[in-house]
Design an enzyme around this catalytic site. Structure first.
Site, mmCIF file in Angstrom:
data_model
loop_
_atom_site.group_PDB
_atom_site.id
_atom_site.type_symbol
_atom_site.label_atom_id
_atom_site.label_comp_id
_atom_site.label_asym_id
_atom_site.label_seq_id
_atom_site.Cartn_x
_atom_site.Cartn_y
_atom_site.Cartn_z
ATOM 1 C CB SER A 199 -0.968 -0.041 1.191
ATOM 2 O OG SER A 199 -1.974 0.936 1.049
ATOM 3 C CD GLU A 333 -5.004 -4.029 -4.433
ATOM 4 O OE1 GLU A 333 -5.250 -3.506 -3.329
ATOM 5 O OE2 GLU A 333 -4.004 -4.742 -4.643
ATOM 6 C CG HIS A 426 -5.591 -2.253 -0.249
ATOM 7 N ND1 HIS A 426 -4.625 -2.053 -1.203
ATOM 8 C CD2 HIS A 426 -5.204 -1.511 0.824
ATOM 9 C CE1 HIS A 426 -3.708 -1.225 -0.737
ATOM 10 N NE2 HIS A 426 -4.035 -0.884 0.492
#
Length: 515
Positions: A199, A333, A426
């Site tokens: 991330s 995601e 994610h």
């Protein structure tokens, strides 16, 4: 955060700054909370990190250092209550196999958290499985977050109170320089360092590759679910700085503090309590998704100096570090970013804003690939691809012209996660990679089944990461190039596909040609 085994056997190690006392536990030897830079406090608050200061005697390195200042409100929940927060947060942690060794590969992990929250102590056992299974040296560290690290306030710099840009990025470079200078004392090879992150940590990896000051500090890179294009030039970040100062002034006005000149602003920034600094940043980040759809306010800035050009442009012209790269994203995601986490271009107004900058033919092609847009599921996938997947594809294809690239997609998820509609969203691959499925949250995710297969996928993924850290290559995983675009899909049974979602890639290429 205290070590769980503060009574375990200890061991001392000599570093340039002094002797540090670590701990032996669970098949590893660990040193935590070591300073890699001077405390960025008082006159150093808004300055680039300075060299760490020596200490006298033996430093207790059995516990993690304080976490960077962060908020417990806003889109992301910061440090858990009870964790010490401090501006004196620039510390680093090192773990190695029990019994040590020499010339071991080094893996340096950069934590995520939208450059707003998180720390190296958030999951204190993250690297243990890599150390035990791979015989590597694992390094993690804290860096300045939120306003203190990722809002560019350099326009308010004065001769008396200098303010520099990209402070969090500079911290990361300082941590890597510390690794270069010190890791041999722990048995690590300073010439065989792999930096990896997820991330915001993945964004840090690709940004570091384009940062001249980081060149030569690592030999390989892994970027997981990186929003690789989430950094902007001063034309936008200067406005955000002005808006941030307005929010900060509103918080401080009851005390009579005002900002009317650069000198006033610099004084306010120097004297403000760190809690006020981060809460003003929360106000800015809550505003940004609707004011500037598709952007993230806390980010590195393309300042023309420390970070000279947009990383995607540096990848295109080959001016980045030409090191082997693993890069990829998860299947869906955007599914995570709902409710308070909804910072992506998921709402109809935000999507319309993105569409307003493109041609009608390209808009029509994109809409056909996300049936039902702007309905919830389609919007999540559109926004996730815009923020994470498509910019990642561009990094992979451009870097493949200059260095080896291995591309992946992570598709597996436990059944409960799929039932809730998140799928392989994610951050979920961290539970597999770091073998976190035996914790409370991991076991909860596996309550309906799929836990064992998920753990086995993580074991295979880990083996690839470790092999890459050792040699820069991965057996059975073809390199990515712009012709075949071979991609490994991590699932119950891993497979290699050529240009998965190729139709979607071509549509995005026409939709956002500037990426």
């Amino acid at each position: 955060m205290p070590s769980r085994s503060s009574t375990a056997p200890t061991l001392d190690i000599s570093l340039a700054q002094g002797v540090a006392r670590g701990v032996r536990e669970r098949g590893i030897e660990a040193w935590r909370g070591l300073p890699y830079a001077a405390p960025p406090v008082e006159e150093l608050r808004w300055r680039a990190p300075q060299p760490p200061r020596p200490w006298e005697g033996v430093r207790d390195a059995r516990r993690f250092g304080p976490v960077a200042w962060q908020s417990r409100s806003g889109n992301f929940i910061g440090a858990a209550r009870g964790q010490e927060m401090s501006e004196d947060c620039l510390t680093i942690n090192v773990s190695r196999p029990r019994g040590g060794g020499d010339g071991l590969p080094v893996m340096v992990f950069i934590h995520g958290g939208a450059y707003a929250v998180g720390s190296s102590a958030e999951h204190p056992r993250n690297g243990d499985v890599l150390v035990r299974e791979g015989g590597i040296v694992y390094v993690s560290f804290n860096y300045r977050l939120s306003a203190l690290g990722y809002i560019d306030l350099s326009r308010y710099s004065t001769a008396r109170r200098p303010i520099e840009s990209n402070l969090g990025l500079r911290d990361q470079v300082a941590a890597l320089a510390w690794v270069r200078d010190n890791i041999a004392a722990f048995g690590g090879d300073p010439h065989n360092v792999t930096v990896f992150g997820e991330s915001a940590g993945g964004n840090a990896v690709t940004t570091l590759m384009a940062t001249p000051a980081a060149h030569g500090l690592f030999a390989r890179a892994i970027a997981q679910s990186a929003p690789t294009n989430a950094l902007y030039g001063p034309e936008l970040t200067s406005r955000w700085a002005d808006e941030y100062l307005e929010f900060l002034t509103e918080r401080l006005e009851p005390s009579g503090v005002e900002s009317t000149t650069p000198e006033d602003a610099a004084l306010m920034l120097a004297l403000a309590d760190p809690s006020d600094l981060v809460e003003a940043a929360v106000a800015l980040t809550l505003l940004t998704p609707d004011r500037d759809p598709g952007t993230i306010a806390l980010c590195p800035v393309i300042d023309g100096d420390y970070l000279p050009v947009r990383p995607l442009d540096a990848f295109k012209d080959g001016s980045v570090m030409r090191v082997p790269l693993i890069i990829g994203t998860n299947d869906r995601e955007g599914a995570l970013f709902t409710g308070r986490l909804d910072i992506l271009a998921t709402t109809p107004p935000r999507i319309r804003s993105i569409f307003s900058n493109t041609k009608k033919k390209a808009r029509k092609a994109i809409k056909a690939l996300y049936p039902g847009l702007p309905e919830k599921r389609a919007a999540a996938d559109f926004a996730g691809d815009f923020a994470f997947w498509y910019p990642t594809v561009k990094v992979a294809e451009r870097h493949s012209r200059h260095a080896p690239v291995h591309f992946y997609r992570f598709d597996i998820a436990p059944r409960l996660v799929r039932a809730l509609g998140f799928d392989a969203t994610h951050g979920i691959e961290l539970f597999a990679l770091f073998d976190r499925m035996d914790g409370v949250f991991g076991r909860a995710m596996g309550v309906l089944g799929g836990r064992r297969a998920f753990k086995k996928t993580g074991q295979r993924m880990r083996a690839h990461w470790i092999e890459f850290a050792r040699s820069g290559e991965v057996a059975g995983w073809p390199r990515y190039d712009e012709v075949d675009r071979k991609t490994i899909i991590f699932d119950r049974t891993d497979r290699v596909e050529a240009d998965p979602r190729g139709e979607r890639r071509l549509a995005w290429q026409a939709f956002v040609p500037h990426v």
